[in-house]
Design an enzyme around this catalytic site. Structure first.
Site, PDB file in Angstrom:
ATOM      1  N   ASP A 291       0.852  -1.181   0.000  1.00 54.65           N
ATOM      2  CA  ASP A 291       0.000   0.000   0.000  1.00 54.65           C
ATOM      3  C   ASP A 291       0.892   1.236   0.000  1.00 54.65           C
ATOM      4  O   ASP A 291       1.700   1.414   0.914  1.00 54.65           O
ATOM      5  CB  ASP A 291      -0.906  -0.008   1.239  1.00 54.65           C
ATOM      6  CG  ASP A 291      -2.069   0.961   1.149  1.00 54.65           C
ATOM      7  OD1 ASP A 291      -1.931   1.979   0.460  1.00 54.65           O
ATOM      8  OD2 ASP A 291      -3.114   0.702   1.786  1.00 54.65           O
ATOM      9  N   ARG A 293      -0.337   4.414  -0.192  1.00 54.50           N
ATOM     10  CA  ARG A 293      -1.127   5.605   0.118  1.00 54.50           C
ATOM     11  C   ARG A 293      -0.567   6.367   1.322  1.00 54.50           C
ATOM     12  O   ARG A 293       0.120   5.797   2.163  1.00 54.50           O
ATOM     13  CB  ARG A 293      -2.584   5.218   0.403  1.00 54.50           C
ATOM     14  CG  ARG A 293      -3.348   4.776  -0.820  1.00 54.50           C
ATOM     15  CD  ARG A 293      -4.734   4.263  -0.466  1.00 54.50           C
ATOM     16  NE  ARG A 293      -4.682   3.004   0.276  1.00 54.50           N
ATOM     17  CZ  ARG A 293      -5.748   2.309   0.625  1.00 54.50           C
ATOM     18  NH1 ARG A 293      -6.956   2.758   0.313  1.00 54.50           N
ATOM     19  NH2 ARG A 293      -5.623   1.172   1.285  1.00 54.50           N
TER      20      ARG A 293
END
Length: 359
Positions: A291, A293
């Site tokens: 991930d 983000r």
């Protein structure tokens, strides 16, 4: 002199200029010592010009190097010596896993272990932040850099990319929606020139009580096309519907497509999933983390809107921990179990098993 300094680009502005350069195939200068170009966008002509300056190195993340069975001496990355006769096809085959199963043998590959990997690390970080494949071609500079290229300090690149971007409000207006007629859309722009982020405020939620909130990452395929490969679209609809039913709420729509890797790389990951890899394995084969983000954006937007406590609509405990670690209290996690189907059962199982989602 003072006016000239004020009109010149700041480090953050140079960083954004460098991202644009990499996306169109231009190299950038790092610390006056190396030229760095994105393997994905490099042209044959510019590759030849770079080769004329000296021996080339291909910097890859450790995830991609592991897939290629290349030795990793620098922890999070590998520096691969580019053979003299290697062409653009060779570089792209190492950067892009699309043909890994058809052509699994790419070596032998020689990893470099001497010298400081810091500039290679900065080049990879730049490519990632430009939503390109995390693979960079580097060549040392023996003399002055070619005129007109964007120059940055390598250490400064890493600091600025890791720093939390300052978000400024741009505009806000009333937007009646199917889920709630009393809606208001706020637009926020980061100072680094990156993509804008949005806050959808339902009703007039009080700032002194926990507000029903959701951090929703952009998903073009799910939110717009109604893709059945994920549960994003149904989650977006359900969150807004629940806020409309309650009369108050705030949904943050964060432009971090594909867990932060961008739509093009997300489609590359989908193609790898069609080959049998799960979503995490696909990201790793591309060279990305599980991930990518930055959920600090969500905490910053909530504070900017005056909220300090939320009832968070999420199945992801990591979002709760992130908000709490950045000054937003989360007295309640509100489950959001919608959109499950035969098309995304494996995807959701992977999110539960490897990303800790509670389904």
């Amino acid at each position: 002199m003072e006016h000239g300094f004020a009109l010149g680009p700041t480090p953050v502005e140079r960083l954004n200029r460098a991202r644009a350069d990499l996306r169109i195939g231009l190299p950038v200068v790092l610390s006056g010592q190396v030229l760095a170009a994105a393997a994905e966008t490099l042209s044959p002509e510019r590759l030849a010009a770079l080769r004329g300056l000296g021996p080339l190195t291909l910097a890859l993340t450790s995830w991609r190097a592991e897939t290629l069975k290349a030795r990793v001496y620098d922890g999070d990355l590998a520096r691969i010596a580019v053979p003299e006769g290697a062409d653009l096809g060779w570089l792209r085959a190492l950067a892009d896993p699309a043909d890994d199963l058809r052509m699994p043998m790419k070596g032998p590959l020689t990893s470099q272990r001497e010298g400081d990997p810091g500039l290679a690390r900065a080049a990879i970080a730049l490519a990632k932040s430009a939503h390109l494949l995390p693979a960079a071609v580097l060549v040392p500079l023996a003399g002055p850099a070619p005129a007109g290229l964007t120059a940055l300090d390598g250490a400064e690149v890493l600091r600025e990319i890791a720093a939390e971007s300052v978000l400024a409000p741009v505009a806000a207006a009333r937007v009646p929606m199917r889920a709630a007629e009393k809606g208001r859309l706020h637009i926020f722009r980061p100072e680094d020139g990156g993509e804008e982020h949005y806050a959808i405020e339902i009703g007039s939620p009080p700032r002194d009580k926990p507000v029903l909130a959701r951090l929703h990452s952009a998903c073009f395929t799910g939110d717009v096309l109604g893709s059945l490969k994920c549960d994003c679209g149904p989650q977006l609809d359900a969150a807004l519907t629940q806020m409309g039913h309650d009369g108050v709420g705030v949904l943050l729509y964060l432009n971090q497509e594909g867990r932060g890797i961008g739509l093009a790389n997300k489609m590359r990951a989908y193609s790898l999933q069609d080959q049998g890899f799960d979503t995490v394995e696909a990201n790793h084969r591309l060279g990305f983390e599980d991930d990518e983000r930055d959920f600090r954006i969500g905490a910053a937007l909530l504070k900017r809107l005056g909220f300090h406590s939320v009832r968070l609509l999420t199945n992801n405990p990591a979002k709760v921990r992130m908000l709490e670690s950045h000054g937003i209290a989360v007295p309640e996690r509100v489950p959001l179990r919608v959109g499950m189907s035969r098309h995304n059962a494996a995807y959701l199982a992977t999110k539960a098993a490897k990303s800790g989602h509670i389904l």
